[in-house]
Design an enzyme around this catalytic site. Structure first.
Site, short mmCIF file in Angstrom:
data_model
loop_
_atom_site.label_atom_id
_atom_site.label_comp_id
_atom_site.label_asym_id
_atom_site.label_seq_id
_atom_site.Cartn_x
_atom_site.Cartn_y
_atom_site.Cartn_z
N GLU A 135 -4.27 -6.75 10.31
CA GLU A 135 -3.83 -5.87 11.39
C GLU A 135 -3.77 -4.40 10.98
O GLU A 135 -2.94 -3.63 11.46
CB GLU A 135 -2.48 -6.33 11.95
CG GLU A 135 -2.58 -7.72 12.59
CD GLU A 135 -1.29 -8.16 13.28
OE1 GLU A 135 -0.26 -7.46 13.16
OE2 GLU A 135 -1.31 -9.21 13.95
N GLU A 140 -4.12 -16.30 13.37
CA GLU A 140 -2.70 -16.50 13.66
C GLU A 140 -2.55 -17.02 15.08
O GLU A 140 -3.11 -16.46 16.01
CB GLU A 140 -1.90 -15.19 13.55
CG GLU A 140 -1.58 -14.70 12.17
CD GLU A 140 -0.67 -13.47 12.19
OE1 GLU A 140 -0.09 -13.17 13.27
OE2 GLU A 140 -0.55 -12.81 11.16
#
Length: 397
Positions: free
Chosen positions: A220, A315
């Site tokens: 991220e 995720e």
């Protein structure tokens, strides 16, 4: 370090003046004799002290080697180098003692090996907190024993605090059937990133290739706006080039929000890894599985196919408490609903994914806000490594 000074010696028993030897008086001779005896006694005492110090130093060296030797069965500590926010290197103490307690966590009837993969960060593996309270090999071995009953692969997020080495050593010790995706943490500090990558190469050189399934370079980092897509792409291409030169054949990926992936970034990796959380999409649990796959199929899988690479959901999960977000409710019932709709269907269609996560992460309470207190509550098991009350993991029989 303490230095050792020299000791001066005594003079002759006669006085020399202009080349003539003169006989000393009886008084002067007695005084010199007395001083000589005093010097001899002082030298003897000093020699005794020096031998005692030398013996103590030798004993200290032997004891230190026993404590620090990786081959000593009584070894309880080791250290690793972590890169601080300024790019400097800090030695992190870690406990390397295996207590064997992990065996008590095997054969848990509530756990089933039905997840493609699990996202994992060990307890106390957060820098710089680990300098004061380091992770322990005993705890990591327990975690591996538990996760081996849920999956055959885990994904790490970084190498700080010696966590990657401890996980790999734990796999060797416990003999569990688990491979890892080695995670490398990236941020906006070029020096830190360079040191993290060097650490990654060292780990890949040190451990057998068959312990790894792939390498995840960054998580991220685009979402946090710490690197541009161009800068991230440059890092990824350099890693691929360097691994090829070293003869290491592992797929390379980076994970980011599913909405942050572009066709250009997909050409820089071997695996497109998308973090997709229906909870943050404000979706009711009953619709979470369908919503997640629809998002992935429409936004990420086409880019992976166009680039000729694998796609993966890096995720996906659901918190068990902490509040609501539009139509999403954090709760055990909601988690069970999502698990029932997700897990067995993914086994059937072969979608690669990592469940977030095996355990609650208590250090994330710092990110909670009033009415949004879910950041530390995404585990199937709590921070004490007990499956949460009423959580039911499907068997997929």
């Amino acid at each position: 370090m303490h230095g050792v000074g020299g000791v001066g010696g005594g003079g002759p028993g006669n006085t020399v003046t202009a080349g003539i030897v003169e006989k000393e008086s009886d008084w002067l001779a007695s005084q010199r004799h007395s001083k000589k005896k005093t010097r001899i006694i002082a030298i003897i005492i000093l020699l005794i002290l020096l031998f005692a110090i030398a013996g103590g130093v030798a004993a200290g060296v032997i004891l230190t080697r026993k404590k620090s030797s990786p081959n000593n069965s009584s070894s309880t500590s080791s250290s690793s180098d972590s890169t601080n926010s300024d790019g400097g290197t800090t030695t992190t103490p870690t406990s390397s003692k295996d207590t064997g307690k992990w065996k008590d966590y095997l054969d848990n009837p509530a756990l089933h090996r039905v997840f493609h993969g699990i996202d994992y960060t060990p307890l106390d593996a957060l820098y710089p907190e680990c300098l004061a309270k380091p992770p322990t090999q005993a705890q990591i071995n327990i975690d591996l024993a538990i996760m081996s009953q849920l999956t055959t692969r885990i994904r790490l997020y970084g190498t700080d605090c010696n966590q990657a080495e401890m996980v790999l050593d734990g796999i060797k010790t416990t003999g569990v059937d688990i491979k890892i995706w080695l995670g490398i943490w990236l941020d906006g500090n070029a020096t830190t990133n360079a040191r993290s990558l060097v650490h990654m190469y060292d780990i890949l050189d040190k451990y057998p290739a068959n312990m790894f399934e792939g390498v995840v370079v960054g998580n991220e980092v685009l979402f946090r706006q710490e690197l541009t897509e161009s800068a991230l792409g440059t890092v990824l291409k350099e890693v691929k080039t360097n691994l090829t030169a070293k003869g290491i054949d592992l797929p390379i990926g980076t994970s980011d929000l599913g909405s942050n992936w572009s066709s250009g970034l997909a050409t820089s990796v071997d695996v497109l890894m998308a973090n997709i959380h229906p909870f943050f999409g404000g979706v009711a649990a009953i619709n979470a599985s369908t919503w997640t796959m629809t998002f992935y199929d429409e936004n990420n899988l086409p880019k992976a196919k166009a680039a000729g690479i694998r796609g993966m959901i890096s995720e996906v999960g659901w918190p068990t408490e902490g509040g609501t977000l539009q139509g999403s409710v954090a709760g055990v019932d909601e988690l069970n609903t999502f698990l029932n709709d997700w897990v067995c269907e993914r086994m059937k269609d072969g979608t690669e994914y990592f469940w977030f996560s095996a355990f609650d992460e208590p250090w994330k309470t710092r990110y909670n806000e009033a009415g949004k207190e879910w950041e530390d509550k995404w585990g199937l098991l709590d921070a004490e490594r007990k499956i949460k009350a009423d959580v039911v993991i499907p068997t997929c029989n």
